[in-house]
Design a protein around this motif. Sequence first.
Motif, PDB file in Angstrom:
ATOM      1  N   THR A 570      24.602  44.487  44.016  1.00 28.34           N
ATOM      2  CA  THR A 570      24.727  43.135  44.558  1.00 28.34           C
ATOM      3  C   THR A 570      24.246  42.092  43.551  1.00 28.34           C
ATOM      4  O   THR A 570      23.430  42.372  42.676  1.00 28.34           O
ATOM      5  CB  THR A 570      23.915  42.992  45.856  1.00 28.34           C
ATOM      6  N   GLY A 571      24.780  40.861  43.708  1.00 30.36           N
ATOM      7  CA  GLY A 571      24.337  39.752  42.871  1.00 30.36           C
ATOM      8  C   GLY A 571      25.019  39.650  41.533  1.00 30.36           C
ATOM      9  O   GLY A 571      24.507  38.986  40.627  1.00 30.36           O
ATOM     10  N   ASN A 572      26.174  40.288  41.365  1.00 33.48           N
ATOM     11  CA  ASN A 572      26.952  40.198  40.129  1.00 33.48           C
ATOM     12  C   ASN A 572      28.272  39.471  40.394  1.00 33.48           C
ATOM     13  O   ASN A 572      28.866  39.631  41.468  1.00 33.48           O
ATOM     14  CB  ASN A 572      27.240  41.598  39.575  1.00 33.48           C
ATOM     15  N   PRO A 573      28.777  38.680  39.429  1.00 32.33           N
ATOM     16  CA  PRO A 573      30.046  37.949  39.619  1.00 32.33           C
ATOM     17  C   PRO A 573      31.252  38.822  39.266  1.00 32.33           C
ATOM     18  O   PRO A 573      31.987  38.547  38.311  1.00 32.33           O
ATOM     19  CB  PRO A 573      29.902  36.768  38.658  1.00 32.33           C
ATOM     20  N   PHE A 574      31.483  39.876  40.024  1.00 32.58           N
ATOM     21  CA  PHE A 574      32.558  40.799  39.714  1.00 32.58           C
ATOM     22  C   PHE A 574      33.924  40.126  39.848  1.00 32.58           C
ATOM     23  O   PHE A 574      34.115  39.213  40.650  1.00 32.58           O
ATOM     24  CB  PHE A 574      32.493  42.022  40.624  1.00 32.58           C
ATOM     25  N   ASN A 575      34.895  40.621  39.068  1.00 34.11           N
ATOM     26  CA  ASN A 575      36.272  40.141  39.107  1.00 34.11           C
ATOM     27  C   ASN A 575      37.030  40.921  40.183  1.00 34.11           C
ATOM     28  O   ASN A 575      37.142  42.138  40.119  1.00 34.11           O
ATOM     29  CB  ASN A 575      36.931  40.342  37.738  1.00 34.11           C
ATOM     30  N   CYS A 576      37.554  40.189  41.181  1.00 30.17           N
ATOM     31  CA  CYS A 576      38.248  40.840  42.283  1.00 30.17           C
ATOM     32  C   CYS A 576      39.504  41.584  41.834  1.00 30.17           C
ATOM     33  O   CYS A 576      39.985  42.471  42.542  1.00 30.17           O
ATOM     34  CB  CYS A 576      38.631  39.815  43.354  1.00 30.17           C
ATOM     35  N   CYS A 577      40.046  41.201  40.694  1.00 39.15           N
ATOM     36  CA  CYS A 577      41.295  41.800  40.232  1.00 39.15           C
ATOM     37  C   CYS A 577      41.065  42.947  39.250  1.00 39.15           C
ATOM     38  O   CYS A 577      42.017  43.426  38.619  1.00 39.15           O
ATOM     39  CB  CYS A 577      42.186  40.731  39.597  1.00 39.15           C
ATOM     40  N   GLN A 578      39.809  43.357  39.092  1.00 36.81           N
ATOM     41  CA  GLN A 578      39.490  44.511  38.243  1.00 36.81           C
ATOM     42  C   GLN A 578      38.534  45.420  39.025  1.00 36.81           C
ATOM     43  O   GLN A 578      37.346  45.506  38.736  1.00 36.81           O
ATOM     44  CB  GLN A 578      38.861  44.057  36.927  1.00 36.81           C
ATOM     45  N   MET A 579      39.083  46.078  40.035  1.00 39.01           N
ATOM     46  CA  MET A 579      38.270  46.830  40.983  1.00 39.01           C
ATOM     47  C   MET A 579      38.476  48.339  40.891  1.00 39.01           C
ATOM     48  O   MET A 579      38.076  49.076  41.789  1.00 39.01           O
ATOM     49  CB  MET A 579      38.576  46.373  42.411  1.00 39.01           C
ATOM     50  N   ASP A 598      27.585  43.749  51.008  1.00 37.69           N
ATOM     51  CA  ASP A 598      27.141  42.491  50.392  1.00 37.69           C
ATOM     52  C   ASP A 598      27.593  42.338  48.942  1.00 37.69           C
ATOM     53  O   ASP A 598      27.250  41.348  48.293  1.00 37.69           O
ATOM     54  CB  ASP A 598      25.612  42.390  50.454  1.00 37.69           C
ATOM     55  N   ILE A 599      28.331  43.298  48.431  1.00 40.29           N
ATOM     56  CA  ILE A 599      28.841  43.184  47.056  1.00 40.29           C
ATOM     57  C   ILE A 599      30.006  42.195  47.053  1.00 40.29           C
ATOM     58  O   ILE A 599      30.984  42.377  47.779  1.00 40.29           O
ATOM     59  CB  ILE A 599      29.292  44.554  46.524  1.00 40.29           C
ATOM     60  N   MET A 600      29.886  41.147  46.249  1.00 33.63           N
ATOM     61  CA  MET A 600      30.865  40.065  46.230  1.00 33.63           C
ATOM     62  C   MET A 600      31.661  40.081  44.929  1.00 33.63           C
ATOM     63  O   MET A 600      31.244  40.658  43.920  1.00 33.63           O
ATOM     64  CB  MET A 600      30.174  38.708  46.385  1.00 33.63           C
ATOM     65  N   CYS A 601      32.835  39.413  44.968  1.00 31.40           N
ATOM     66  CA  CYS A 601      33.648  39.264  43.767  1.00 31.40           C
ATOM     67  C   CYS A 601      34.353  37.911  43.784  1.00 31.40           C
ATOM     68  O   CYS A 601      34.423  37.250  44.831  1.00 31.40           O
ATOM     69  CB  CYS A 601      34.667  40.405  43.652  1.00 31.40           C
ATOM     70  N   LEU A 602      34.872  37.504  42.659  1.00 32.50           N
ATOM     71  CA  LEU A 602      35.552  36.217  42.492  1.00 32.50           C
ATOM     72  C   LEU A 602      37.023  36.466  42.194  1.00 32.50           C
ATOM     73  O   LEU A 602      37.363  37.302  41.352  1.00 32.50           O
ATOM     74  CB  LEU A 602      34.912  35.418  41.351  1.00 32.50           C
ATOM     75  N   ASP A 603      37.895  35.720  42.887  1.00 33.30           N
ATOM     76  CA  ASP A 603      39.315  35.847  42.611  1.00 33.30           C
ATOM     77  C   ASP A 603      39.714  34.901  41.470  1.00 33.30           C
ATOM     78  O   ASP A 603      38.859  34.270  40.831  1.00 33.30           O
ATOM     79  CB  ASP A 603      40.151  35.594  43.866  1.00 33.30           C
ATOM     80  N   LEU A 604      41.012  34.786  41.230  1.00 36.54           N
ATOM     81  CA  LEU A 604      41.481  33.969  40.112  1.00 36.54           C
ATOM     82  C   LEU A 604      41.168  32.494  40.299  1.00 36.54           C
ATOM     83  O   LEU A 604      41.105  31.738  39.334  1.00 36.54           O
ATOM     84  CB  LEU A 604      42.995  34.166  39.943  1.00 36.54           C
ATOM     85  N   LYS A 606      38.310  31.486  41.589  1.00 37.07           N
ATOM     86  CA  LYS A 606      36.848  31.435  41.642  1.00 37.07           C
ATOM     87  C   LYS A 606      36.321  31.355  43.075  1.00 37.07           C
ATOM     88  O   LYS A 606      35.211  30.887  43.306  1.00 37.07           O
ATOM     89  CB  LYS A 606      36.303  30.242  40.827  1.00 37.07           C
ATOM     90  N   ARG A 607      37.120  31.825  44.021  1.00 40.88           N
ATOM     91  CA  ARG A 607      36.646  31.903  45.389  1.00 40.88           C
ATOM     92  C   ARG A 607      35.946  33.246  45.603  1.00 40.88           C
ATOM     93  O   ARG A 607      36.345  34.265  45.026  1.00 40.88           O
ATOM     94  CB  ARG A 607      37.805  31.746  46.371  1.00 40.88           C
ATOM     95  N   THR A 608      34.925  33.254  46.461  1.00 41.58           N
ATOM     96  CA  THR A 608      34.104  34.443  46.662  1.00 41.58           C
ATOM     97  C   THR A 608      34.636  35.271  47.829  1.00 41.58           C
ATOM     98  O   THR A 608      34.995  34.726  48.875  1.00 41.58           O
ATOM     99  CB  THR A 608      32.644  34.035  46.939  1.00 41.58           C
ATOM    100  N   HIS A 609      34.658  36.599  47.628  1.00 40.86           N
ATOM    101  CA  HIS A 609      35.133  37.515  48.661  1.00 40.86           C
ATOM    102  C   HIS A 609      34.177  38.711  48.748  1.00 40.86           C
ATOM    103  O   HIS A 609      33.493  39.048  47.781  1.00 40.86           O
ATOM    104  CB  HIS A 609      36.539  38.035  48.331  1.00 40.86           C
ATOM    105  N   HIS A 610      34.167  39.331  49.930  1.00 41.62           N
ATOM    106  CA  HIS A 610      33.473  40.609  50.069  1.00 41.62           C
ATOM    107  C   HIS A 610      34.357  41.693  49.462  1.00 41.62           C
ATOM    108  O   HIS A 610      35.484  41.907  49.908  1.00 41.62           O
ATOM    109  CB  HIS A 610      33.188  40.921  51.533  1.00 41.62           C
ATOM    110  N   MET A 611      33.840  42.371  48.465  1.00 42.71           N
ATOM    111  CA  MET A 611      34.651  43.347  47.745  1.00 42.71           C
ATOM    112  C   MET A 611      35.105  44.482  48.659  1.00 42.71           C
ATOM    113  O   MET A 611      36.183  45.056  48.459  1.00 42.71           O
ATOM    114  CB  MET A 611      33.846  43.898  46.557  1.00 42.71           C
TER     115      MET A 611
END
Length: 671
Positions: A570-579, A598-604, A606-611
């Motif tokens: 948790t707490g990392n800005p993961f890329n939603c498109c590299q999962m 609670d692991i989150m990621c950012l889409d193209l 920069k919106r936050t999503h639950h991975m």
Amino acid sequence: DPLISAVLLAKLYISISAICTLLTLCNNGKLSSVPLGLPGYIEELQLNHNHIQTLPNNSLLHYPLLKTLSLAGNGLVKLESNSFQNLQLLETLNLAENDLHIGYQETNHALMQLPRLRALDLSENKLEDDMASVLLQNLTSLEYLNLSRNLLLRLDESSFRDLHQLKELDLQRNMIFEIDGGFDTTPKLQRLNLAFNYLPCLTDFHMTQLVVLNASHNSIEWFMSRQDLQNTFHLETLDLTDNKLFFFPFLPSRTRLRNLYLSHNRIRFYEHLADNATSPNWTTSVQFYNLKGNVSNVTAQLWDESVYGDISSLEILDLRGNQVDYFPRGFIGTMPVLSRLQMCTNCLKTLNLTLEQFPGSLYELDVSNNRLNQIVADEGTLTVLGNLTYLNLSLNDLERVPTRLFSSLPSLRSVDLSYNDIGICQSAVPEASGDNTSDCVVWTNLVSLRQLSLKGCKLEGIPPSAFAGMFLTHLELSDNPGLVVEESLQSLSATLQHLGLGNTHIQAFDFSPFQRLNSLNISRNSLPYLPSSLLNLDLQMLDLRDNKLSTIPPSQANTLAPNLRTLFLTGNPFNCCQMEWYRMFETTKTVNMVDKSDIMCLDLSKRTHHMEIFSSLWCGDKSRESILWYLLLYIPICLSFVGILIIFLFTFRPKLLKKTIKKKCLKPTSY
């Protein structure tokens, strides 16, 4: 030998068959009555969680050899008077989680037909005081009784008047607020559980035969035993955890007490108030009354520290979460066989190992989260503490410690010095002050030490040979921002199994020499990528929280997954498109991604999503990408062709265009 193996298997089969014939399981079978077609020689019958609301007369007549019967969770309303007729051998009866408060009187008549009944479970039956006393009438053979999770309010001499053989009684999670002679008729009672009730005090304690008393999670302000008894109390374990005690309990003057649990109360010592000359208006004694208005024969001398009773056999003393700011004179010395002293979260300012005369039997000492600013110990005292193995001094205000505090303890295996302002000495001989204390510690050649925690000690650098000659398996150095450590840890590469480097601002560290490392904390370090040297280790626990990881290459995830058991992300800005890495860990059943939701990621955008619930369709795959390119290529061509056609028609065939429009749009009407 095949023949021997066959004989052994045959014997095993016969043994299992014999067990199965003696035990019959009919749990969760939606039965509304006792089944009749079972073997008549069974000795144990379990009918838990069915729908048997009434046990009719003679319903168990076909099973005269029963020794154990369990009817828990059936919604039983009553047992008819002759339900247990002919069950002369029954010893254990489980009636928990039923509704016996409805037909308790008739149920008692059924229970009285069991002359050998030793264990009875009546927990969670909504029983009140008078119901329980009726149910238990004439059960003179009972040795174990469970009345937990009922509605008992008060115990008196009629509650258990016929239970003369009772040895163990469970009364936890009722609403008991008063005990008035409730155990005077149980002379053989050895284990009593009163936890999670509403008792305001336990005074006039005189149950000399009791071995274990659990009165935790009540509202007890006073615990007082009768001081005038000359008999030796057999009490070995007393649990008064989570109460409201203001004073150390007033224990019997003769006892065998070994374990005393007093955590999370309000206990402190008042030796400084004993002098009435300085406080002439203080009350020096107190008398106790019961709810009937009778004066108790127990009188407490409030400030007299000598009334603690006999604690000479105490081995475990748990005083966590109280308000103790000092030990009375000679208090520790009265416990010559003490092995564990747990004093975390109190108000101690000084720990004087010399004056308090800590015993040589001491195995664990926890004084963490106090206000310690001084530790006093001379050479002789430290020699006596040769058995001390675990020492926790964390979360205090220490700036100096005795020079040879740790090196003089030959059995020391674990030290926690976290969150104190104590450094690591540059040389093998620390610079001592006039009182033989130092602001740093020499750890070199402490061969017995295995676990060392120096979190938050404001360390900036560690000398290259700081841990030479040591065999540490666990080293925690987190919360020391800017710490430079790589060279100083090389001497531990053959033994280190856990390493904590969270919040140290490390960016480049070669972990490959630490081949025995199986647990690593590198959280809160702003790492943009996973160190490649981790791939050479067989890590089971990896903490990567609060870094700057956008992805983990699938090849790295594939290397780590087979050994990993616990992973923090948790707490990392993961890329939603590299999962790909996430799916790999998710499909590996042995990997536990802690707080996965609670692991989150950012889409193209920069919106936050639950991975955990993000769909890759938002990113698109290769086939969708190729179709998009084709559309972008052909739509302009088509539009250009249509435009050219329209221009051509307007320019070279205007009449044809008019006829076409007239034919399509201006149709003749019917009139």
